[in-house]
Design a protein around this motif. Sequence first.
Motif, PDB file in Angstrom:
ATOM      1  N   UNK A 172       0.817  -1.214   0.000  1.00 54.73           N
ATOM      2  CA  UNK A 172       0.000   0.000   0.000  1.00 54.73           C
ATOM      3  C   UNK A 172       0.853   1.267   0.000  1.00 54.73           C
ATOM      4  N   UNK A 173       2.164   1.145   0.060  1.00 55.34           N
ATOM      5  CA  UNK A 173       3.080   2.287   0.056  1.00 55.34           C
ATOM      6  C   UNK A 173       2.966   3.070  -1.249  1.00 55.34           C
ATOM      7  N   UNK A 174       2.352   2.482  -2.249  1.00 56.17           N
ATOM      8  CA  UNK A 174       2.145   3.184  -3.515  1.00 56.17           C
ATOM      9  C   UNK A 174       1.472   4.535  -3.317  1.00 56.17           C
ATOM     10  N   UNK A 175       0.601   4.660  -2.325  1.00 56.73           N
ATOM     11  CA  UNK A 175      -0.073   5.936  -2.061  1.00 56.73           C
ATOM     12  C   UNK A 175       0.947   6.998  -1.657  1.00 56.73           C
ATOM     13  N   UNK A 176       1.947   6.603  -0.880  1.00 61.16           N
ATOM     14  CA  UNK A 176       3.005   7.532  -0.472  1.00 61.16           C
ATOM     15  C   UNK A 176       3.825   7.930  -1.698  1.00 61.16           C
ATOM     16  N   UNK A 177       4.175   6.955  -2.530  1.00 62.27           N
ATOM     17  CA  UNK A 177       4.956   7.240  -3.731  1.00 62.27           C
ATOM     18  C   UNK A 177       4.191   8.166  -4.677  1.00 62.27           C
ATOM     19  N   UNK A 178       2.891   7.942  -4.808  1.00 63.39           N
ATOM     20  CA  UNK A 178       2.088   8.815  -5.662  1.00 63.39           C
ATOM     21  C   UNK A 178       2.062  10.239  -5.105  1.00 63.39           C
ATOM     22  N   UNK A 179       1.973  10.360  -3.783  1.00 62.59           N
ATOM     23  CA  UNK A 179       2.016  11.682  -3.146  1.00 62.59           C
ATOM     24  C   UNK A 179       3.333  12.381  -3.411  1.00 62.59           C
ATOM     25  N   UNK A 180       4.415  11.629  -3.328  1.00 64.62           N
ATOM     26  CA  UNK A 180       5.731  12.202  -3.627  1.00 64.62           C
ATOM     27  C   UNK A 180       5.815  12.616  -5.092  1.00 64.62           C
ATOM     28  N   UNK A 181       5.239  11.834  -5.979  1.00 62.14           N
ATOM     29  CA  UNK A 181       5.258  12.162  -7.399  1.00 62.14           C
ATOM     30  C   UNK A 181       4.491  13.443  -7.708  1.00 62.14           C
ATOM     31  N   UNK A 182       3.428  13.702  -6.964  1.00 59.65           N
ATOM     32  CA  UNK A 182       2.616  14.900  -7.211  1.00 59.65           C
ATOM     33  C   UNK A 182       3.332  16.198  -6.838  1.00 59.65           C
ATOM     34  N   UNK A 183       4.307  16.126  -5.955  1.00 57.29           N
ATOM     35  CA  UNK A 183       4.989  17.360  -5.529  1.00 57.29           C
ATOM     36  C   UNK A 183       6.197  17.702  -6.401  1.00 57.29           C
ATOM     37  N   UNK A 184       6.555  16.820  -7.325  1.00 59.62           N
ATOM     38  CA  UNK A 184       7.721  17.073  -8.171  1.00 59.62           C
ATOM     39  C   UNK A 184       7.439  18.204  -9.145  1.00 59.62           C
ATOM     40  N   UNK A 185       8.439  19.051  -9.408  1.00 62.61           N
ATOM     41  CA  UNK A 185       8.250  20.074 -10.444  1.00 62.61           C
ATOM     42  C   UNK A 185       8.003  19.400 -11.796  1.00 62.61           C
ATOM     43  N   UNK A 186       7.246  20.036 -12.651  1.00 67.68           N
ATOM     44  CA  UNK A 186       6.904  19.460 -13.958  1.00 67.68           C
ATOM     45  C   UNK A 186       8.155  19.116 -14.763  1.00 67.68           C
TER      46      UNK A 186
END
Length: 155
Positions: A16-30
């Motif tokens: 279920x750590x995928x949710x954390x990884x997705x959250x981290x991905x959303x904060x990356x600059x474009x």
Amino acid sequence: MAAQSHYEELARQLSAIGAVKRGLGRILPAECPAGSAAVLTLLGRHGEMRISRLTELLDVDMSVTSRHVQHVAARGWIERDPDPLDKRSRILRLTPAGHAMLDELGRRTAEMFARTLRDWSDEEVGQLNVMLARLRESFDCREVPLARTPAAQQA
């Protein structure tokens, strides 16, 4: 040794750590997708290296690493200099702009965790850090069975 049910629950939690990884991905600059961020992070942590070593650390195919390296080099975040010991190889190193992007990634990540874990105590965050480091070290010090390694699968 922990009970089998604890290991099964650990497997469920880690999947279920995928949710954390997705959250981290959303904060990356474009301009800095996850693969580029991984390259910068590894160069920041380990220092200059050949692309072959970066490929090992990323645990991906050389072609994938090459695309990530091309992306970060095009933005001026890394330099690719000839290896003095082997002119066919290149040494990758962060530029000042790469260090600045890495600092920005760190700032964004810290802010996201501070916001998301605002109801956690300092002690709880510290415990999580200790346990995650211990988990990672347990995997780092054990050999992966040969049949499971990417190189063995390609052979």
